[in-house]
Design an enzyme around this catalytic site. Structure first.
Site, PDB file in Angstrom:
ATOM      1  N   ASP A 221       1.876  -6.240  -3.124  1.00 40.39           N
ATOM      2  CA  ASP A 221       1.122  -5.523  -2.260  1.00 40.39           C
ATOM      3  C   ASP A 221      -0.303  -6.539  -2.041  1.00 40.39           C
ATOM      4  O   ASP A 221      -0.247  -7.663  -2.265  1.00 40.39           O
ATOM      5  CB  ASP A 221       0.976  -4.048  -2.318  1.00 40.39           C
ATOM      6  CG  ASP A 221       0.785  -3.380  -1.080  1.00 40.39           C
ATOM      7  OD1 ASP A 221      -0.027  -3.475  -0.455  1.00 40.39           O
ATOM      8  OD2 ASP A 221       1.836  -2.583  -1.010  1.00 40.39           O
ATOM      9  N   HIS A 279      -4.277  -0.557   0.475  1.00 43.01           N
ATOM     10  CA  HIS A 279      -3.042  -0.374   0.441  1.00 43.01           C
ATOM     11  C   HIS A 279      -2.191  -0.489  -0.794  1.00 43.01           C
ATOM     12  O   HIS A 279      -1.459   0.632  -1.262  1.00 43.01           O
ATOM     13  CB  HIS A 279      -2.379  -1.246   1.597  1.00 43.01           C
ATOM     14  CG  HIS A 279      -0.868  -1.019   1.937  1.00 43.01           C
ATOM     15  ND1 HIS A 279       0.245  -1.426   1.227  1.00 43.01           N
ATOM     16  CD2 HIS A 279      -0.335  -0.126   2.947  1.00 43.01           C
ATOM     17  CE1 HIS A 279       1.180  -0.956   1.700  1.00 43.01           C
ATOM     18  NE2 HIS A 279       0.874  -0.259   2.796  1.00 43.01           N
ATOM     19  N   SER A 456       5.790   2.727   4.158  1.00 44.77           N
ATOM     20  CA  SER A 456       5.040   2.066   2.826  1.00 44.77           C
ATOM     21  C   SER A 456       4.819   3.443   2.001  1.00 44.77           C
ATOM     22  O   SER A 456       4.578   3.178   0.793  1.00 44.77           O
ATOM     23  CB  SER A 456       3.708   1.441   3.223  1.00 44.77           C
ATOM     24  OG  SER A 456       3.974   0.233   3.639  1.00 44.77           O
TER      25      SER A 456
END
Length: 682
Positions: A221, A279, A456
């Site tokens: 990520d 994220h 996600s």
């Protein structure tokens, strides 16, 4: 390269927040209520955050107050985002990935192949020139940078021309990927996704069976930031971004996977400026955040570790070739120019996607992981389309996760279709997913918590479930994991909603022992510390023999026993071991009569089948080939001094013109006929 994006700005209409209810930069999380009156979380403001489109930022100031069950939220606008946020990455690219049949060919030769193909393909247009050999991938393909971007039509023509070159095994564009997320700025006071009576799935019962102890989840990520709910769970990871335009740390690949921020200025990724999302930190918390520490959030796999692998940078973008190398490295496979992974992961989480087909580079990396028994869990994507058109969801050997809402229905934004294996809670605008984030708007600042929703967020819940399953059976195959996840799925859609407890329950806990000759050989050569623990009971082999398999960090060995040879170890992952396997195992070459021996210039292992003795030899220059030592050619090779005489075998025995022949590295070709016996030529 200039990153070009299009984005629609969002108009957000948020009800006023009572000052006594706002926690800026930190929060304390009330214990989830499990009674009927609090069976479903409500928007903590008692109202709906209405949007004309998707928001551009993740909130870091949280409101955490429970609402009475009677205070039903007002009807919201349809939860159907028009695009993934951040917006889909560009279709143009100035990089190609080419796998040459001769991987050792000079870089100038490889670049010339690309340039010539471009000239032939783009008749009348300015053909791009190769400006840089960026790197060699884990699959020994070359990433070559061009002096200009190619649009999709040009890519198709150039790649087709490159592929036509007989020196090329395959060619594809290197594309930018981005995350499958939808950030949100509403709040919840507990993680509804973990509780079956609140619209989530049954993690509580799964934790009675397994916590994911001994497992590691690789989160590929944006990297990770320091956080009290994560730090004790993090094992050494790596930064795989090989592009300083994206990395923000001013260098290339290194050992520091810290998230440097994916923020962007106005006009870089969208018309408006956008703060950093954090994220990767959010995904890591959902997968395996610290649990039972009296604060913060609970991870899906409370006992698992987190391995951050940074593959997404500025604008939340990352190159497919970097992501593919990250997948291979996370699974413990070698990657050119990178140190070995000291702690290969048990499962790989890819909460990211990019449009188009799954290319060779990504597929090869996934296959590498799966061949090491490391499942790869990927997000379906958030464009409300068929996931078959989105990579890596359309790659083979993946576990594809769509998102469900708090009612167990497919979330309106989630991609769907036949490639989707399972749904997991991904949240919605009203009922998002709470996890770890950072308070910084650009660079990392203080640790905090925030809400996002999207596939996600669903993906790490499935990765966490896989970790729970692998504690019960570390050697379980990815195919079996996928089959269990789909066969145990339940819920309102019948057979699609993740059921963690049922999935874990379906994996029989393993406890095997090694005894007799096999056990003695295992212990004498290093036991569990060297080879790992047995993953099966001793079983029958051919011709009255026995065998047993052992696994350590995804590396498998098989110990064979036969009364004529005793017990010896075949290292399945080495070139010599693979040659034995491809030759039919004990039914082909026979049982090993030695362990694999490392010698100057290579390695070998001897096998016996009745009176026949076969030696499998390997050197870097020749590869692995077998010599039948009890045959006429093999006997003459021995008498000539083994590999010090004729050299290493470069072929197997083969028939040519009525003769049996075999070639050796010192320029010797051995010939045999029944009339003449053995002779050599050079």
């Amino acid at each position: 390269m200039t990153l070009r994006r299009s984005r629609t700005r969002c108009a957000r209409h948020t009800p006023p927040v009572p000052s006594s209810s706002v926690s800026s930069g930190s929060m304390s999380l009330a214990a989830p209520a499990h009674d009927a009156a609090a069976a479903r979380p409500r928007n903590v403001l008692g109202a709906v955050v209405r949007r004309s489109c998707l928001p551009l930022a993740v909130t870091t100031a949280l409101v955490l107050t429970a609402q009475p069950a009677a205070a039903a939220p007002a009807e919201a606008a349809p939860d159907t985002p028009a695009t993934t946020v951040p917006s889909d990455p560009p279709t143009e690219t100035d990089r190609v990935i080419v796998k040459f049949k001769d991987t050792a060919a000079p870089e100038t030769t490889k670049e010339k192949v690309v340039e010539t193909a471009a000239e032939d393909a783009l008749d009348g247009a300015r053909a791009p020139e190769a400006t840089e050999h960026v790197k060699t991938t884990a699959g020994q393909a070359d990433v070559i940078k061009l002096d200009r971007e190619l649009d999709e039509g040009e890519q198709k023509k150039v790649l087709s021309e490159i592929q036509a070159d007989p020196a090329v095994e395959y060619a594809e564009a290197d594309r930018l990927a981005t995350t499958s997320w939808v950030p949100n700025d509403t709040y919840t006071n507990f993680q509804w996704s973990l509780w079956p009576n609140q619209g989530g799935v049954d993690f509580t019962s799964a934790w009675d069976l397994s916590r994911g102890n001994g497992q590691t989840i690789a989160v590929l990520d944006t990297g990770i930031t320091s956080h009290g709910d994560l730090n004790s769970k993090v094992v050494p990871g790596r930064d795989f971004i090989n592009d300083t335009d994206l990395s923000r740390d001013g260098n290339y690949r290194d050992a520091n996977p810290q998230d440097e921020g994916d923020w962007s200025g106005a006009g870089e990724c969208s018309p408006a400026a956008r703060p950093s999302s954090w994220h990767g930190t959010h995904v890591a918390g959902l997968a395996a955040g610290v649990t039972q520490n009296g604060a913060g959030i609970s991870g899906a796999a409370p006992g698992a570790k987190i391995q951050p692998v940074r593959v997404l940078g500025k604008c939340t973008n990352g190159w497919v070739s970097d992501i593919a190398d990250g997948v291979a490295w996370a699974a413990g496979a070698p990657v050119d120019g990178q140190p070995a992974n000291p702690k290969p992961s048990s499962v790989v989480n890819l909460s990211l996607n990019y449009p188009g087909e799954c290319g060779w580079t990504m597929q090869n990396a996934i296959n590498t992981a799966v061949n090491r028994r490391v499942p790869v869990v990927v997000a379906a994507g958030n464009s409300a389309v068929n996931a078959g058109g989105t990579a890596p969801a359309n790659c083979e050997n993946t576990i594809v996760v769509g998102a469900s809402d708090n009612n167990g229905n497919t979330a309106g934004y989630s991609n769907t279709g036949a490639v989707v294996d399972v749904l997991a809670p991904g949240g919605t605008g009203q009922f998002p997913m709470l996890s770890t984030v950072n308070a910084g708007t650009t660079r990392p600042a203080g640790a905090t918590y925030g809400n996002m929703y999207g596939t996600s967020m669903a993906t790490p819940l499935v990765s966490g479930t896989v970790a729970l399953m692998k504690q019960r059976d570390p050697a379980i195959t990815p195919a079996r994991v996928e089959q269990i996840l789909t066969s145990t799925a339940s819920g309102r859609l019948g057979s699609l909603n993740l059921n963690p407890a049922a999935a874990v329950r379906a994996v029989a806990p393993t406890s095997f022992s090694a005894s007799g000759g096999i056990g003695a050989a295992w212990r004498a050569t290093g036991g569990a510390a060297r080879w790992g623990n047995p993953v099966m009971n001793e079983a029958n082999a051919a011709d009255g023999g026995r065998y047993q398999e052992f696994v350590k960090n995804g590396r498998k060995v098989t110990i064979y026993w036969h009364r004529s040879t005793g017990a010896h170890i075949v290292e399945n992952g080495t070139v010599v071991g693979k040659k034995f396997i491809s030759g039919g195992r004990e039914r082909g070459y026979g049982f090993p009569s030695t362990d694999e021996m490392r010698v100057k210039g290579g390695a070998y292992q001897v096998h016996r089948k009745g009176a026949s003795v076969t030696k499998v030899l390997w050197s870097p220059a020749t590869g692995a080939h077998a010599v039948k030592e009890t045959g006429a050619i093999g006997g003459a090779w021995k008498r000539a001094g083994y590999e010090k005489g004729w050299g290493w075998p470069t072929t197997e025995e083969y028939r040519s013109g009525g003769e049996v022949q075999q070639k050796f590295s010192n320029g010797v070709t051995a010939h045999w006929t029944s009339q003449r016996g053995v002779w050599t030529t050079r």
